[in-house]
Scaffold this motif. Structure first.
Motif, PDB file in Angstrom:
ATOM      1  N   THR A 265      47.019  50.674  30.851  1.00 47.07           N
ATOM      2  CA  THR A 265      48.200  50.780  31.541  1.00 47.07           C
ATOM      3  C   THR A 265      49.586  50.952  30.711  1.00 47.07           C
ATOM      4  OG1 THR A 265      48.389  48.449  31.965  1.00 47.07           O
ATOM      5  CG2 THR A 265      47.241  49.976  33.593  1.00 47.07           C
TER       6      THR A 265
ATOM      7  N   GLN B  86      42.715  46.370  30.640  1.00 47.13           N
ATOM      8  CA  GLN B  86      43.788  47.069  31.508  1.00 47.13           C
ATOM      9  C   GLN B  86      44.979  47.236  30.826  1.00 47.13           C
ATOM     10  OE1 GLN B  86      44.100  44.478  35.040  1.00 47.13           O
ATOM     11  NE2 GLN B  86      41.911  44.203  34.950  1.00 47.13           N
TER      12      GLN B  86
ATOM     13  N   THR C 283      45.558  47.544  39.768  1.00 47.50           N
ATOM     14  CA  THR C 283      44.394  46.873  39.028  1.00 47.50           C
ATOM     15  C   THR C 283      43.213  47.294  39.682  1.00 47.50           C
ATOM     16  OG1 THR C 283      45.656  44.720  38.262  1.00 47.50           O
ATOM     17  CG2 THR C 283      42.924  44.836  38.183  1.00 47.50           C
TER      18      THR C 283
ATOM     19  N   LEU D 258      42.638  50.960  38.785  1.00 42.00           N
ATOM     20  CA  LEU D 258      42.090  51.178  37.514  1.00 42.00           C
ATOM     21  C   LEU D 258      40.677  50.697  37.336  1.00 42.00           C
ATOM     22  CD1 LEU D 258      42.558  51.503  34.404  1.00 42.00           C
ATOM     23  CD2 LEU D 258      43.396  49.220  34.259  1.00 42.00           C
TER      24      LEU D 258
ATOM     25  N   ASP E 252      38.372  42.196  30.520  1.00 49.39           N
ATOM     26  CA  ASP E 252      39.241  43.317  31.473  1.00 49.39           C
ATOM     27  C   ASP E 252      40.484  43.275  31.332  1.00 49.39           C
ATOM     28  OD1 ASP E 252      39.202  40.673  32.459  1.00 49.39           O
ATOM     29  OD2 ASP E 252      39.225  41.318  34.723  1.00 49.39           O
TER      30      ASP E 252
END
Length: 127
Positions: A64, A60, A117, A120, A56
């Motif tokens: 991002t 991320q 977070t 997302l 993860d």
């Protein structure tokens, strides 16, 4: 006549980025992560990483700091893209970001932190 040929060549040279192939345009957003390949199939961009497993944290960062951050520099980079799949080297495991430019704009507007977070991961599903 030479001036005309030079003018046509100059127009084509500067217009080429506007007609760039979607795969090439999208791959620039993820180049810093050195993916094995980036492909665009319709409205889905697939980013295949070199790792055995996509965590993860990696996902991320790719979304991002790759696709969404690149949109600030080049607003058209994700034009027409509705999903971004970040997959492992075998394209068997990973995460899918359900959202294109609008979702990235939303993420880019948020400050760093847990809220970003959570937002997302709210737009994410497992592959």
């Amino acid at each position: 006549m030479r001036i005309l040929h030079g003018l046509i060549a100059a127009v084509l040279l500067f217009a080429a980025p506007a007609f760039a192939e979607p795969t090439t345009q999208v791959s620039t957003a993820f180049a810093q992560f050195e993916p094995l390949r980036v492909a665009v199939n319709g409205k889905v961009a697939t980013v295949v990483m070199s790792q055995q497993r996509v965590t993860d944290t990696l996902y991320q960062n790719v979304i991002t700091n790759g696709g969404c951050l690149r949109q600030i520099i080049d607003p058209d980079v994700l034009e027409g893209i509705e999903e971004i799949a970040v997959l492992n080297r075998h394209a068997a495991q990973g995460y899918i970001f359900e959202g294109g430019r609008e979702r990235c704009a939303e993420l880019n507007a948020m400050p760093l932190g847990k809220g970003k977070t959570i937002l997302l991961m709210g737009y994410t599903r497992a592959h």
